[in-house]
Design an enzyme around this catalytic site. Structure first.
Site, PDB file in Angstrom:
ATOM      1  N   ARG A   1      -5.113  -5.578  15.733  1.00  0.00           N
ATOM      2  CA  ARG A   1      -5.677  -6.474  16.738  1.00  0.00           C
ATOM      3  C   ARG A   1      -4.659  -6.847  17.813  1.00  0.00           C
ATOM      4  O   ARG A   1      -4.982  -6.964  18.975  1.00  0.00           O
ATOM      5  CB  ARG A   1      -6.206  -7.746  16.076  1.00  0.00           C
ATOM      6  CG  ARG A   1      -7.658  -7.627  15.654  1.00  0.00           C
ATOM      7  CD  ARG A   1      -8.139  -8.921  15.112  1.00  0.00           C
ATOM      8  NE  ARG A   1      -7.333  -9.287  13.942  1.00  0.00           N
ATOM      9  CZ  ARG A   1      -7.832  -9.725  12.797  1.00  0.00           C
ATOM     10  NH1 ARG A   1      -9.111  -9.868  12.653  1.00  0.00           N
ATOM     11  NH2 ARG A   1      -7.068 -10.024  11.792  1.00  0.00           N
TER      12      ARG A   1
ATOM     13  N   ILE B   1      -6.384   4.497   2.465  1.00  0.00           N
ATOM     14  CA  ILE B   1      -6.087   3.749   1.231  1.00  0.00           C
ATOM     15  C   ILE B   1      -6.705   2.354   1.328  1.00  0.00           C
ATOM     16  O   ILE B   1      -6.583   1.537   0.438  1.00  0.00           O
ATOM     17  CB  ILE B   1      -4.544   3.689   1.021  1.00  0.00           C
ATOM     18  CG1 ILE B   1      -4.121   3.196  -0.353  1.00  0.00           C
ATOM     19  CG2 ILE B   1      -3.856   2.899   2.117  1.00  0.00           C
ATOM     20  CD1 ILE B   1      -4.003   4.264  -1.374  1.00  0.00           C
TER      21      ILE B   1
ATOM     22  N   ASP C   1      -8.471   7.696  -0.864  1.00  0.00           N
ATOM     23  CA  ASP C   1      -8.560   6.928  -2.114  1.00  0.00           C
ATOM     24  C   ASP C   1      -9.819   6.070  -2.114  1.00  0.00           C
ATOM     25  O   ASP C   1     -10.172   5.483  -3.128  1.00  0.00           O
ATOM     26  CB  ASP C   1      -7.314   6.035  -2.275  1.00  0.00           C
ATOM     27  CG  ASP C   1      -7.284   5.306  -3.621  1.00  0.00           C
ATOM     28  OD1 ASP C   1      -7.547   5.953  -4.652  1.00  0.00           O
ATOM     29  OD2 ASP C   1      -7.014   4.084  -3.629  1.00  0.00           O
TER      30      ASP C   1
ATOM     31  N   LEU D   1      -1.276  -3.141  10.227  1.00  0.00           N
ATOM     32  CA  LEU D   1       0.076  -3.365   9.710  1.00  0.00           C
ATOM     33  C   LEU D   1       0.170  -4.762   9.082  1.00  0.00           C
ATOM     34  O   LEU D   1       0.854  -5.645   9.577  1.00  0.00           O
ATOM     35  CB  LEU D   1       1.097  -3.191  10.834  1.00  0.00           C
ATOM     36  CG  LEU D   1       2.548  -3.002  10.404  1.00  0.00           C
ATOM     37  CD1 LEU D   1       2.756  -1.647   9.748  1.00  0.00           C
ATOM     38  CD2 LEU D   1       3.493  -3.158  11.595  1.00  0.00           C
ATOM     39  N   GLY D   2      -0.570  -4.913   7.976  1.00  0.00           N
ATOM     40  CA  GLY D   2      -0.481  -6.165   7.209  1.00  0.00           C
ATOM     41  C   GLY D   2       0.592  -6.009   6.154  1.00  0.00           C
ATOM     42  O   GLY D   2       1.523  -5.217   6.304  1.00  0.00           O
ATOM     43  N   ARG D   3       0.426  -6.767   5.053  1.00  0.00           N
ATOM     44  CA  ARG D   3       1.439  -6.706   3.998  1.00  0.00           C
ATOM     45  C   ARG D   3       1.555  -5.305   3.409  1.00  0.00           C
ATOM     46  O   ARG D   3       2.654  -4.777   3.240  1.00  0.00           O
ATOM     47  CB  ARG D   3       1.107  -7.717   2.898  1.00  0.00           C
ATOM     48  CG  ARG D   3       1.423  -9.129   3.321  1.00  0.00           C
ATOM     49  CD  ARG D   3       0.881 -10.126   2.328  1.00  0.00           C
ATOM     50  NE  ARG D   3      -0.518 -10.378   2.590  1.00  0.00           N
ATOM     51  CZ  ARG D   3      -1.101 -11.570   2.494  1.00  0.00           C
ATOM     52  NH1 ARG D   3      -0.401 -12.618   2.118  1.00  0.00           N
ATOM     53  NH2 ARG D   3      -2.390 -11.730   2.748  1.00  0.00           N
ATOM     54  N   ILE D   4       0.407  -4.689   3.121  1.00  0.00           N
ATOM     55  CA  ILE D   4       0.448  -3.346   2.525  1.00  0.00           C
ATOM     56  C   ILE D   4       0.914  -2.328   3.568  1.00  0.00           C
ATOM     57  O   ILE D   4       1.731  -1.450   3.275  1.00  0.00           O
ATOM     58  CB  ILE D   4      -0.936  -2.955   1.940  1.00  0.00           C
ATOM     59  CG1 ILE D   4      -1.315  -3.922   0.805  1.00  0.00           C
ATOM     60  CG2 ILE D   4      -0.916  -1.518   1.422  1.00  0.00           C
ATOM     61  CD1 ILE D   4      -2.730  -3.768   0.285  1.00  0.00           C
TER      62      ILE D   4
ATOM     63  N   ARG E   1     -10.332   0.871   3.119  1.00  0.00           N
ATOM     64  CA  ARG E   1     -11.746   0.817   2.769  1.00  0.00           C
ATOM     65  C   ARG E   1     -12.475   2.017   3.358  1.00  0.00           C
ATOM     66  O   ARG E   1     -12.228   2.407   4.499  1.00  0.00           O
ATOM     67  CB  ARG E   1     -12.399  -0.468   3.318  1.00  0.00           C
ATOM     68  CG  ARG E   1     -12.200  -1.684   2.450  1.00  0.00           C
ATOM     69  CD  ARG E   1     -12.955  -1.598   1.111  1.00  0.00           C
ATOM     70  NE  ARG E   1     -12.714  -2.751   0.266  1.00  0.00           N
ATOM     71  CZ  ARG E   1     -11.716  -2.872  -0.610  1.00  0.00           C
ATOM     72  NH1 ARG E   1     -10.838  -1.897  -0.769  1.00  0.00           N
ATOM     73  NH2 ARG E   1     -11.600  -3.964  -1.344  1.00  0.00           N
TER      74      ARG E   1
ATOM     75  N   GLU F   1     -18.823   4.088  -2.741  1.00  0.00           N
ATOM     76  CA  GLU F   1     -18.218   4.284  -4.060  1.00  0.00           C
ATOM     77  C   GLU F   1     -19.160   3.817  -5.162  1.00  0.00           C
ATOM     78  O   GLU F   1     -19.840   2.809  -4.974  1.00  0.00           O
ATOM     79  CB  GLU F   1     -16.904   3.490  -4.136  1.00  0.00           C
ATOM     80  CG  GLU F   1     -15.874   4.008  -3.161  1.00  0.00           C
ATOM     81  CD  GLU F   1     -14.603   3.163  -3.138  1.00  0.00           C
ATOM     82  OE1 GLU F   1     -14.415   2.317  -4.025  1.00  0.00           O
ATOM     83  OE2 GLU F   1     -13.796   3.375  -2.238  1.00  0.00           O
TER      84      GLU F   1
ATOM     85  N   HIS G   1     -10.321   5.695  -6.033  1.00  0.00           N
ATOM     86  CA  HIS G   1      -9.920   4.310  -5.737  1.00  0.00           C
ATOM     87  C   HIS G   1      -8.945   3.770  -6.790  1.00  0.00           C
ATOM     88  O   HIS G   1      -9.245   2.826  -7.513  1.00  0.00           O
ATOM     89  CB  HIS G   1     -11.159   3.400  -5.634  1.00  0.00           C
ATOM     90  CG  HIS G   1     -10.893   2.110  -4.895  1.00  0.00           C
ATOM     91  ND1 HIS G   1     -11.858   1.468  -4.140  1.00  0.00           N
ATOM     92  CD2 HIS G   1      -9.789   1.341  -4.790  1.00  0.00           C
ATOM     93  CE1 HIS G   1     -11.340   0.367  -3.613  1.00  0.00           C
ATOM     94  NE2 HIS G   1     -10.081   0.273  -4.014  1.00  0.00           N
TER      95      HIS G   1
HETATM   96  C1  8YV Z   1      -9.167  -2.760  -6.382  1.00  0.00           C
HETATM   97  C2  8YV Z   1      -8.843  -3.070  -3.868  1.00  0.00           C
HETATM   98  O1  8YV Z   1      -9.500  -1.439  -6.705  1.00  0.00           O
HETATM   99  O2  8YV Z   1      -7.639  -5.065  -3.819  1.00  0.00           O
HETATM  100  C3  8YV Z   1      -8.463  -4.361  -3.273  1.00  0.00           C
HETATM  101  O3  8YV Z   1      -9.008  -4.685  -2.211  1.00  0.00           O
HETATM  102  O4  8YV Z   1      -9.542  -2.302  -3.283  1.00  0.00           O
HETATM  103  C4  8YV Z   1      -8.304  -2.668  -5.183  1.00  0.00           C
HETATM  104  O5  8YV Z   1      -7.094  -3.247  -5.429  1.00  0.00           O
HETATM  105  C5  8YV Z   1     -10.427  -3.513  -6.405  1.00  0.00           C
HETATM  106  O6  8YV Z   1     -10.309  -4.762  -5.878  1.00  0.00           O
HETATM  107  C6  8YV Z   1     -10.929  -3.620  -7.840  1.00  0.00           C
HETATM  108  O7  8YV Z   1     -12.237  -4.023  -7.864  1.00  0.00           O
END
Ligand code: 8YV
Length: 324
Positions: A177, A232, A258, A154-157, A234, A263, A281
């Protein structure tokens, strides 16, 4: 600042390349076969690196640049940069937080809706002419009505996603954490326990050793046969072979992804499954947001070399106010 040598590890968006080219002496990292010769010749002059998820900035790479002061990463996630090593060696690392928060949260909710209500499958159905030939698309078992969501990290995003989920009437809890003050959502110290209780698990967790494969077979089993996984953050956070098995065996109902472990390679087993949603992604991938991210990469470098410090240093390399 033309006397300052900057290395771009790959071709980045024109906004970055053009400004770096105009401001600094810009070098482009050549293909692996020519890399050693390039680093031997230009490495000792390089004082800054602009990089992104496409290139690994590990100890060996940074160690080959003895005058390196700053690594500016395009992206909020910087798992491709060994920030711990950088911090221990007096190198500042910057990322691009905040400017992408809302865009990624929008994408997360889009992906959630696509997955739960089978929107991509229903669009494929229409385009294939089945609506006319076979009749209405089958009703979906999935719905967001009355459901609960567990957010991993639960960070900014994560918070921007939670806010949107609140508007959708979902019950929200989170795992990370530690419990956070001033957050109205239930905190679970255990990811498995949260997965047991929620209908939908949304992972926003960053990559790196600490989060590697923390969504494993046990977490997926806890999520259960009506459970939904949205990732969304990693790909490395999810044990991909365990996820493939869980989806094939219907240990969980579905997934919306995503991000992936390797990748741009996506396992054929995932591509073969019609009941899941796979995106390449695209979380932050609008011109609007990528421009803001790119400008922050450039601004971090120009601020640093103007002696004003980095704008958005990462936690491992906090800015002390003393350069070098
Ligand atoms: C981008 C991301 O696709 O900010 C990130 O960590 O995964 C994405 O916003 C990526 O950084 C572009 O290379």
């Amino acid at each position: 600042m033309k006397t300052i040598d900057v290395l771009a590890t790959g071709t980045m968006i024109p906004l970055i390349m053009e400004q770096l080219e105009a401001t600094f002496t810009l070098h482009r990292l050549p293909a692996p076969a020519e890399r050693d010769a390039f680093l031997a010749a230009a490495g000792p002059r390089i004082r800054a690196v602009a990089t992104g998820g496409h290139a690994r900035m590990d100890a060996a790479m940074m160690g080959a640049l003895p005058k390196l002061e700053i690594v500016a990463n395009f992206g909020v996630g910087y798992d491709s940069v060994d920030a711990g090593w950088a911090g221990r060696n007096g190198i500042v690392v910057t990322n691009t937080p905040d400017v992408l928060t809302e865009e990624v949260a929008d994408t997360a909710l889009g992906l959630l809706l696509m997955t739960v209500r089978e929107l991509s499958a229903s669009e494929r159905y229409l385009r294939a002419g089945h609506w006319v030939a076979k009749g209405a698309f089958p009703l979906t078992h999935g719905t967001l009505r009355g459901k609960s969501v567990g957010i991993l990290a639960l960070g900014r995003i994560g918070k921007a996603i939670a806010k949107r989920c609140e508007a959708f009437g979902l019950t929200i809890s989170y795992h990370g954490r530690s419990a956070q003050k001033d957050v109205p959502y239930r905190y679970y110290p255990s990811l498995v326990e949260m997965a047991k209780d929620v209908d939908i698990l949304i992972s926003v967790a960053p990559g790196g050793a600490e989060t590697h494969h923390i969504i494993d077979a046990a977490v997926l089993a806890a999520l259960g046969p009506t459970g939904v996984l949205i990732n969304i953050g990693r790909g490395s956070v999810v044990d991909e072979p365990a996820l493939i098995k869980a989806l094939q065996d219907r240990t969980i109902a579905t997934a919306g992804l995503d991000v992936f472990e390797h990748e741009p390679k996506v396992p054929a087993e995932l591509i073969a499954m019609d009941h899941i949603v796979l995106l390449p992604h695209v979380g932050s991938g609008s011109h609007h947001t990528r421009r803001l991210m790119g400008q922050l990469v450039v601004d971090n470098l120009t601020s640093w070399f103007a002696g004003k410090g980095p704008l958005t240093p990462v936690a491992e390399t906090p800015w002390s106010g003393i350069k070098g």
